[in-house]
Design a protein around this motif. Sequence first.
Motif, mmCIF file in Angstrom:
data_model
loop_
_atom_site.group_PDB
_atom_site.id
_atom_site.type_symbol
_atom_site.label_atom_id
_atom_site.label_comp_id
_atom_site.label_asym_id
_atom_site.label_seq_id
_atom_site.Cartn_x
_atom_site.Cartn_y
_atom_site.Cartn_z
ATOM 1 N N ALA A 7 0.816 -1.255 -0.058
ATOM 2 C CA ALA A 7 -0.072 -0.144 -0.131
ATOM 3 C C ALA A 7 0.948 1.160 -0.058
ATOM 4 O O ALA A 7 0.398 2.091 -0.474
ATOM 5 C CB ALA A 7 -0.810 0.027 1.294
ATOM 6 N N LEU A 8 2.123 1.067 0.703
ATOM 7 C CA LEU A 8 3.029 2.342 0.847
ATOM 8 C C LEU A 8 3.520 2.731 -0.826
ATOM 9 O O LEU A 8 3.516 4.059 -0.847
ATOM 10 C CB LEU A 8 4.121 1.887 1.484
ATOM 11 N N VAL A 9 3.531 1.948 -1.763
ATOM 12 C CA VAL A 9 4.242 2.201 -2.898
ATOM 13 C C VAL A 9 3.143 3.289 -3.671
ATOM 14 O O VAL A 9 3.678 4.205 -4.010
ATOM 15 C CB VAL A 9 4.435 1.027 -3.699
ATOM 16 N N PRO A 10 1.916 3.017 -3.836
ATOM 17 C CA PRO A 10 1.074 4.099 -4.316
ATOM 18 C C PRO A 10 1.086 5.228 -3.855
ATOM 19 O O PRO A 10 0.995 6.258 -4.347
ATOM 20 C CB PRO A 10 -0.119 3.097 -4.698
ATOM 21 N N VAL A 11 0.998 5.235 -2.513
ATOM 22 C CA VAL A 11 0.824 6.404 -1.648
ATOM 23 C C VAL A 11 1.770 7.254 -1.633
ATOM 24 O O VAL A 11 1.811 8.355 -2.122
ATOM 25 C CB VAL A 11 0.572 5.739 -0.161
ATOM 26 N N LEU A 202 -6.172 12.971 -4.508
ATOM 27 C CA LEU A 202 -6.012 14.432 -4.637
ATOM 28 C C LEU A 202 -5.171 15.003 -3.199
ATOM 29 O O LEU A 202 -4.247 15.894 -3.405
ATOM 30 C CB LEU A 202 -7.384 15.280 -4.643
ATOM 31 N N ILE A 203 -5.691 14.427 -2.287
ATOM 32 C CA ILE A 203 -4.740 15.004 -0.981
ATOM 33 C C ILE A 203 -3.059 14.478 -0.916
ATOM 34 O O ILE A 203 -2.421 15.315 -0.783
ATOM 35 C CB ILE A 203 -5.534 14.441 0.376
ATOM 36 N N LEU B 45 -6.794 12.093 -16.144
ATOM 37 C CA LEU B 45 -7.362 11.243 -17.110
ATOM 38 C C LEU B 45 -6.586 10.599 -18.171
ATOM 39 O O LEU B 45 -6.668 9.396 -18.348
ATOM 40 C CB LEU B 45 -8.018 12.432 -18.168
ATOM 41 N N PRO B 46 -5.406 11.152 -18.305
ATOM 42 C CA PRO B 46 -4.255 10.281 -19.316
ATOM 43 C C PRO B 46 -3.641 9.071 -18.230
ATOM 44 O O PRO B 46 -3.591 8.112 -18.626
ATOM 45 C CB PRO B 46 -3.302 11.357 -19.262
ATOM 46 N N ALA B 47 -3.933 9.256 -16.757
ATOM 47 C CA ALA B 47 -3.474 8.225 -16.061
ATOM 48 C C ALA B 47 -4.331 6.997 -16.235
ATOM 49 O O ALA B 47 -3.878 5.771 -16.331
ATOM 50 C CB ALA B 47 -3.125 8.780 -14.409
ATOM 51 N N ILE B 48 -5.632 7.251 -16.147
ATOM 52 C CA ILE B 48 -6.682 6.106 -15.958
ATOM 53 C C ILE B 48 -6.716 5.555 -17.346
ATOM 54 O O ILE B 48 -7.053 4.459 -17.535
ATOM 55 C CB ILE B 48 -7.887 6.678 -15.354
ATOM 56 N N LEU B 49 -6.720 6.405 -18.351
ATOM 57 C CA LEU B 49 -6.478 5.989 -19.744
ATOM 58 C C LEU B 49 -5.570 4.797 -20.102
ATOM 59 O O LEU B 49 -5.836 3.647 -20.688
ATOM 60 C CB LEU B 49 -6.854 6.990 -20.721
ATOM 61 N N PHE B 50 -4.436 5.275 -19.608
ATOM 62 C CA PHE B 50 -3.346 4.544 -19.781
ATOM 63 C C PHE B 50 -3.577 3.215 -19.083
ATOM 64 O O PHE B 50 -3.287 2.205 -19.775
ATOM 65 C CB PHE B 50 -2.031 5.289 -19.531
ATOM 66 N N PRO B 197 0.823 3.938 -8.550
ATOM 67 C CA PRO B 197 0.553 5.193 -8.363
ATOM 68 C C PRO B 197 -0.587 5.651 -9.402
ATOM 69 O O PRO B 197 -1.299 6.563 -9.065
ATOM 70 C CB PRO B 197 1.747 5.812 -8.352
ATOM 71 N N LEU B 198 -0.347 5.554 -10.636
ATOM 72 C CA LEU B 198 -1.363 5.689 -11.743
ATOM 73 C C LEU B 198 -2.549 5.093 -11.347
ATOM 74 O O LEU B 198 -3.520 5.984 -11.767
ATOM 75 C CB LEU B 198 -0.496 5.352 -13.069
ATOM 76 N N GLU B 199 -2.604 3.972 -10.924
ATOM 77 C CA GLU B 199 -4.040 3.477 -10.892
ATOM 78 C C GLU B 199 -4.580 4.320 -9.768
ATOM 79 O O GLU B 199 -5.953 4.433 -9.805
ATOM 80 C CB GLU B 199 -3.766 1.768 -10.402
ATOM 81 N N LEU B 200 -4.038 4.456 -8.597
ATOM 82 C CA LEU B 200 -4.291 4.940 -7.281
ATOM 83 C C LEU B 200 -5.173 6.505 -7.826
ATOM 84 O O LEU B 200 -6.157 6.899 -7.435
ATOM 85 C CB LEU B 200 -3.540 5.261 -6.329
ATOM 86 N N ALA B 201 -4.189 7.178 -8.531
ATOM 87 C CA ALA B 201 -4.404 8.636 -8.872
ATOM 88 C C ALA B 201 -5.796 8.399 -9.897
ATOM 89 O O ALA B 201 -6.488 9.299 -9.778
ATOM 90 C CB ALA B 201 -3.423 9.338 -9.416
ATOM 91 N N GLY B 202 -5.545 7.710 -11.061
ATOM 92 C CA GLY B 202 -6.608 7.558 -11.856
ATOM 93 C C GLY B 202 -7.946 7.242 -11.482
ATOM 94 O O GLY B 202 -8.862 7.994 -11.643
ATOM 95 N N PHE B 203 -7.917 6.019 -11.014
ATOM 96 C CA PHE B 203 -9.290 5.315 -10.377
ATOM 97 C C PHE B 203 -10.086 6.183 -9.325
ATOM 98 O O PHE B 203 -10.978 6.414 -9.387
ATOM 99 C CB PHE B 203 -8.979 4.024 -10.140
ATOM 100 N N GLY B 204 -9.015 6.605 -8.494
ATOM 101 C CA GLY B 204 -9.492 7.162 -7.408
ATOM 102 C C GLY B 204 -10.295 8.475 -7.689
ATOM 103 O O GLY B 204 -11.028 9.136 -7.259
ATOM 104 N N SER B 205 -9.909 9.160 -8.810
ATOM 105 C CA SER B 205 -10.402 10.432 -9.137
ATOM 106 C C SER B 205 -11.322 10.425 -10.357
ATOM 107 O O SER B 205 -11.733 11.560 -10.850
ATOM 108 C CB SER B 205 -9.126 11.229 -9.833
ATOM 109 N N LEU B 206 -12.009 9.385 -10.549
ATOM 110 C CA LEU B 206 -13.143 9.056 -11.530
ATOM 111 C C LEU B 206 -14.309 10.248 -10.894
ATOM 112 O O LEU B 206 -14.684 11.014 -11.644
ATOM 113 C CB LEU B 206 -13.882 7.764 -11.388
#
Lengths: 305, 312
Positions: A7-11, A202-203, B45-50, B197-206
């Motif tokens: 979990a740390l890696v994506p965070v 976002l945060i 948007l690019p993150a989730i699409l990729f 990280p791309l997955e977290l940023a992209g999917f979380g931001s739907l």
Amino acid sequence: MSPVLAALVPVFGVIALGWALRRTGLVAAPLWGGINRLSYQALMPAMLFSTIVAADFAALPAGPFLIAAVAGFVAMGVITMGFRLIPMPGPVFTSLFQGGVRWNGFVLLALAPAAFGPEGAALVALVFAPTVPLVNLMCVAVMGVWGASTEPPDFGRVMMRIITNPLILACLAGAGANALGLFQSGPVADTISLAGRAALPLILLTIGAGLNFSALGARPAVLTLSVTLKLLIAPAVFYLIGVLMGVEGIALVVLTGVGATPGAAAAYVLAKEMGGDAELMAGHVTATTILAAITLPAALALAAL
Amino acid sequence: MTLQILAVFFPAFALVAFGYLARRWQIIPDGQWRGINLMNYRILLPAILFVVLAQADLTGPGAAIVTGVSALGILAALALALLIARLLKASARETAALVAVACVWNVVLFITLADRLHGEEAETWTGMIMAPGLVLATIIIVSAFAITREGSASKAVPALVRDPVLIACLAGVTVSFIAPLIPPVLPEIVVEALIAPLELAGFGSLALVLITTGAGLDFSALKGRIRLLLSAAVIRSVMIPLLVLGAALVFGADAQATTLLVLATGGPSAAFVYAVASEFNGESGLVAGMITLSVLVSAVVLPVLTALTLLL
């Protein structure tokens, strides 16, 4: 790979991405205001609400855990006050104090579902309700005495900010709805949950965008002390208080995690507003955020032994 | 059935409505939306699409039919938009707006709805449906606005090459095709660390993208040029999903894929079209009106079409 490390890696990856976006100018510094505001006013409250409302608190002792968490923050305030005996300018001390007591719960909340499961995540979310006002009142009081601002602190304004704080309101609403069995499923719960899923990315991006490496050179001795207080002493204090109060299992690990979180950007904002050492505060938030990538999982692993 | 459809559609459209109210009531002041939009367009948007496209099995069973029908939907939208623009004697700039709104469906809304309708099973098809839609549609709309501004197709090339959405889509499609053919270059754990990280940023931001779709709604832009506005909404949210449904049935697409094709191609247009129109000094006011109307029409028509497709 352990769940915490996975979990740390994506965070920390998303935090690094946020830093890179601001640094490269892809999303320039002045453009982060709206992102911050939307997160704070809507998405983070939605996440706190949906994390708390769905939790099964029958399985976890929320009462002793929350009392231990509050005691942990008070203890850190008392310990940090002890360092007033060391000669240093008042504004520098206020930043040391904020460094010792302020926590960034969102980093822990991002790790929580994978590391502690849904009930553990709900415990992290619950901590916000009593400790956000507590920590703010402690910090404002210290800033009023030792800050460089000549204006006396407006406690009425501080209270109003606390009463209308969307994070606190969301925690209370989530706990109330949980107790009454409302909005635990269905279209409204799904909508709030969907909105809340956007909060953490976002945060984390805004945490990254706020990192300021040039501030790391400010007052190296005090900075080292504030980082040590936050990342080494605080987790030990929270753990010990938890053990003394009979908190155990996953709740004890979560409690230690609360102590081991990095510093929060709100400290920098308050230092600017009330005459603290803002540069030192920026350095503290940056250093603790980076170092927490190592110390936070280590603290969680030790607490779980 | 009604409750299932409500559960699928309510959260997504509720967030669109929230976005509209957040701007209307100035919870987020006008000036602060720019950073949010920029974050969406350049990063999230690019993150989730990729991530979706790179993980899609574009050569798997049924992929040819599904990607083919999805591409057909875009080409049909292009042809219909050009035909109707000619019938309505629209100017070149108005034609560009109509083409763009007709060809682009809202991918983020699609990913959200697909997940709510079929859960993880939908992932088999989402990438296949999105790949042609995204690549073709992005090329068409950037070209349409660039040509009407610059007067030459060749002038559109630099804009296309720099477009973050198109770069992400092409990169995702390339990875999806190449990855199975070559031995792993990086250990799996490194690939996961890069993707996570791309997955977290992209999917979380739907949700964020849905909120900005709502924030972009402009009811004052619905005044005037009503025939163009209606044409865009009807092509986008009624004609194309019906055509796609017909094509999917004729070509014998998988039943779940057919529902998802209708869900995708019947969605409203995307706020991203407005961003491109503004960047190229296109008819952004007209585009805002067209997107607004397509959201309203889709909010009514798409649940009905989806329910009908599920009953087939």
